[in-house]
Design a protein around this motif. Structure first.
Motif: not given
Length: 596
Positions: A173-174, A441-443, A448-451, A520-522
């Motif tokens: 996936g990602t 969820i998608y894209e 993942v966006q937060s990271l 942990a924080a993202s």
């Protein structure tokens, strides 16, 4: 039973009264002659298409879904979708912001942004068919060969063909570094591509004569991981030298996903069995080219959720004004009726105002970001392009994650307003909740966006991009620091700005010792920064509303009321988020895996 009215007045307020977009566009050579009347006329017509053509087939499309003929591998979308797409093409809508060199109308992306918000309100599943074409167009426009541009861009611009992005595989996936699809070089310079892709939105349909797939695959000698990925353009039908449709390319839909929402869009499983493709960009540099499309898609998903928030809010308001239930605690508000309309109840108002504040804040952020995108792509000043590009990079994960999170909250609230009728399909509200949940969820999931925001966009450059946005906030705070009427907005904005600086420094220092501190924080961190960004635009909108409310237009009074609600009821969420972000990693790793 559902309804939708395009929010033209609010779009015009943001563009012309808050952002002064025509003054900004005059500095960009391609748009120097674009005026407010042109923008307003285009979005008014776009609103008619969204509300009159695709909105009426939204509920039926969700109920009917798509149909796959497993013998022919062809997919039929719901009734009315193909006819609506024909109307869309005939109206010239696909070409709105495309390059005139390929038949486009050359209008700012800003205008296209307004169109797509309204189309997503009208029918997100339908809008995804042409929506992904824009990403394919942008990727080929930026990285395609002259021959690829000549072959594909005019057809994508006109809407005669649509496009997709083919990344995900059953095991991958990602983490695209794991993908296995292979591309074998051929003597004629083409490649034969073999593999399987899943979750491909608009991956197969009969609405156009051809579909242009952008496919990630590996060359035989490719390095392992993400450094060994190349990008290929693989049409459903091969294209002859004269531009006509040729033989069927062996890229087939072998299944459709049965999913919780966006039923009207064909989420396809695609099998490539030696399909012919041509290389886009450089070998093993496919992610660079694909990120053009992925970033466009991430901005697009944010706009999907903005559209859902707006339409859900409109329907919840209409219901709350009409539905009679109980009496207000302070005494009857409609004594001539057997009960009061539920809009008198404080918590109903809180739910409605939450959706309204998130819709209007998201609209301001979306339009400002798209204006920066226009600057990045069209300014003749390298410094302006760099500054605008930095802002687009910083804000993209916020638009994708914060606006989609807010839409989940807002559509859930709006469904709640309907009570038991909210989860009955005929009212349409539960569909908005289902669709909104997918957008998180998608894209790239919102985690993942937060990271991406905290790790790549902020810590990786020691906070340079964040400081640029912070300077905008600080300059505005200083400009309005002596304006007594603005203190209810300026003070919390300034306070949050200082706290974001401290939080960023603290998390960054922890990350030096253990990179898992970023993970942990993202998620909490992105939401804090999202509120800083929304707070800035809400303060700017409040400033304009304060200056103009004396004219008697209730629009400005409503804008101020919503701004006050946002600062009093939604922004304070940051206090708990900052505490949980600071709590960091220890409580997450104390639990042994075997204890779960």
């Amino acid at each position: 039973m559902a309804q939708y009215t395009p929010p033209l007045r609010d779009m015009q307020f943001v563009m012309h009264e808050v952002l002064n977009v025509t003054d900004e566009l005059k500095t960009l050579p391609p748009y120097a002659d674009v005026d407010a009347d042109t923008i307003n006329a285009v979005i008014e017509e776009g609103g008619k298409f969204a509300s009159q053509v695709i909105f009426p087939i939204n509920l039926s499309g969700d109920q009917e879904g798509c149909t796959l003929d497993k013998t022919t591998h062809e997919v039929s979308p719901p009734k009315g979708f193909k006819e609506a797409y024909k109307t869309y093409v005939e109206g010239g809508w696909p070409a709105l912001s495309c390059d005139p060199a390929y038949g486009g109308q050359g209008l700012p992306h800003l205008v296209n942004q307004c169109l797509y918000e309204m189309m997503n309100s009208g029918n997100q599943a339908w809008t995804m068919y042409p929506g992904l074409s824009h990403g394919a167009y942008e990727a080929l426009h930026a990285h395609g060969t002259d021959e690829q541009k000549k072959t594909y861009l005019p057809k994508l611009t006109s809407g005669e063909w649509t496009g997709t992005m083919c990344l995900t595989e059953p095991h991958c996936g990602t983490d695209l570094g794991l993908l296995r699809t292979k591309a074998e070089p051929q003597a004629d310079g083409t490649y034969k591509i073999t593999g399987a892709k899943i979750f491909i939105s608009a991956g197969e349909h009969d609405m156009t004569e051809n579909i242009i797939h952008l496919v990630l695959a590996r060359l035989p000698d490719a390095p392992v991981g993400s450094k060994g990925i190349s990008l290929f353009v693989v049409p459903k039908f091969n294209v002859n030298a004269d531009g006509s449709i040729g033989s069927r390319n062996p890229i087939f839909c072998t299944g459709l996903e049965h999913k919780m929402g966006i039923h009207g869009n064909a989420t396809a499983q695609l099998t490539l069995d030696g399909a012919v493709g041509t290389l886009v960009g450089q070998p093993n540099k496919g992610l660079q080219a694909m990120f053009v499309m992925m970033n466009a898609a991430r901005l697009g998903v944010g706009m999907q959720s903005l559209g859902l928030t707006e339409v859900a809010y409109q329907n919840a308001v209409a219901y709350a004004k009409d539905r009679l239930q109980m009496r207000a605690l302070s005494g009857p508000k409609a004594p001539d009726k057997p009960a009061d309309p539920i809009i008198v109840h404080p918590d109903v108002r809180k739910m409605l105002l939450t959706a309204r504040a998130y819709a209007e804040g998201g609209r301001a952020l979306g339009l400002w970001t798209t204006l920066q995108l226009d600057k990045e792509l069209s300014s003749d000043d390298a410094d302006v392009r760099k500054e605008a590009g930095d802002m687009v990079a910083l804000i993209t994960p916020i638009i994708k994650a914060f606006i989609t999170d807010n839409a989940w909250i807002s559509t859930s609230h709006c469904m709640q307003v309907f009570g038991g009728h909210g989860y009955i399909a005929e009212w349409g509200m539960e569909q908005y909740v289902r669709d909104a949940r997918i957008n998180m969820i998608y894209e790239g999931t919102n985690t993942v966006q937060s990271l991406d925001l905290l790790g790549r966009k902020i810590l990786a450059d020691n906070g340079a991009k964040l400081r640029k946005f912070g300077k905008m906030v600080q300059d505005f705070v200083e400009e309005e620091g002596t304006n007594e009427a603005m203190q209810e907005f300026i003070n919390p904005l300034a306070d949050l700005g200082e706290k974001v600086v401290k939080l960023t420094t603290e998390v960054g220092m922890k990350a030096f010792g253990n990179q898992d501190e970023v993970g942990a924080a993202s998620v909490d961190y992105l939401r804090v920064v999202g509120h800083l960004v929304f707070g800035y635009f809400w303060a700017r909108m409040a400033k304009v509303a304060l200056e103009k409310q004396g004219g008697g237009d209730p629009f400005y009074k409503a804008k101020l009321a919503t701004a006050r609600f946002y600062f009093a009821k939604l922004l304070p969420e940051t206090a708990s988020l900052i505490r949980t972000a600071r709590a960091g990693l220890p409580t997450l790793v104390e639990m042994e895996e075997s204890w779960f």
